[in-house]
Write a protein that holds these residues in place. Sequence first.
Motif, mmCIF file in Angstrom:
data_model
loop_
_atom_site.group_PDB
_atom_site.id
_atom_site.type_symbol
_atom_site.label_atom_id
_atom_site.label_comp_id
_atom_site.label_asym_id
_atom_site.label_seq_id
_atom_site.Cartn_x
_atom_site.Cartn_y
_atom_site.Cartn_z
ATOM 1 N N SER A 47 1.054 -1.160 0.030
ATOM 2 C CA SER A 47 -0.040 0.005 0.032
ATOM 3 C C SER A 47 0.765 1.339 0.024
ATOM 4 C CB SER A 47 -0.986 0.016 1.292
ATOM 5 O OG SER A 47 -1.791 -1.180 1.354
ATOM 6 N N SER A 217 -1.028 -0.419 -4.075
ATOM 7 C CA SER A 217 -2.518 -0.138 -4.009
ATOM 8 C C SER A 217 -2.719 1.038 -3.325
ATOM 9 C CB SER A 217 -3.050 -1.487 -3.410
ATOM 10 O OG SER A 217 -2.411 -1.657 -2.386
ATOM 11 N N LYS A 219 -3.618 3.173 -0.188
ATOM 12 C CA LYS A 219 -3.669 3.050 1.275
ATOM 13 C C LYS A 219 -4.978 3.706 1.726
ATOM 14 C CE LYS A 219 -0.060 2.938 3.892
ATOM 15 N NZ LYS A 219 1.225 3.700 4.813
#
Length: 224
Positions: A47, A217, A219
Motif C-alpha cells: 500500500s 495499491s 492505502k
Amino acid sequence: MGKIKVKKQNTFIDMTAMSDVTVLLLTFFMMTSTFLAKEPIQVTTPSSVSEFTIPETNKLTMLVDPSGKIFMTIDNQRNMGETLKRVGQDYGISFTDIEVDKFKQLAAFGVPIADMKAFLALSMEEQDKYLKENMGTDRAGIPTKGKEILNETTGETTVDNEFKHWIRHAAAVNEELNLGDLLLAIKADQTTPYPVIQTVLDNLRELRKNRYLLITSLKTASNQ
C-alpha cells in the motif's frame, strides 16, 4: 344497506422506458469497463498514499512473486510478436507465424526461451497446468541468471540473461514502431524480499533503464 362493490381494475405499468434505460446503462458499462487480464501469479501489492494512475498503454509490466519468479506483460501485440522473434534469434530459435500469433494472445508470459515453443504448443488449460506444476522449478519464470561478462574497460562484471534480452528488445521495438519510450512498471508482491527486487533493479540499471514505476495499491484508513 347493501355494500357498494367497487369494480376491480387491472393496473398496467409501461416498463418500456425502464427497459431502454437498463439496456443503455448495460451498454455503457460494457464499453467503458476495463477487464483485468489473467495473471499467472497472484501478486498482492504493497500500500502507498500515491494516487498516480499508471497509463494503460505503451507499457511493459514485470510481475515478481516472493520466490523471485518474474513474468512480463506487454500491452501492444505488435511489440510482443516482434520482441519474441528477436529474443528467439539471440538464442538461435525461430518461431513460426502460428507460434507468434499464439504468443501475442498471452495475457502474460514467463518461461525460458528454450521452452517457449513447447509451451506455445499447449492449450490454454495445459499452459495453466504447466505453470502451476513448474512454479517451483527453473522452467517457470523469466531467467535472471546467465553468463557473466567482464568489461575490460571498466573492470565490472555483468550478467547476460534472458530478462535483459526481453527488456532490451521490447524497448527497441517500441521505438521502431514510433510508440515512444516504453514505460516500465514493476508489480511485486508485498512479501517479496528486498534482494529479489534488487536483482530486478540491478538488471534495469545495467541496461540504463533508470526510469520505472512501482505499482502499489492505495492505502486506506483500514490499513494505515
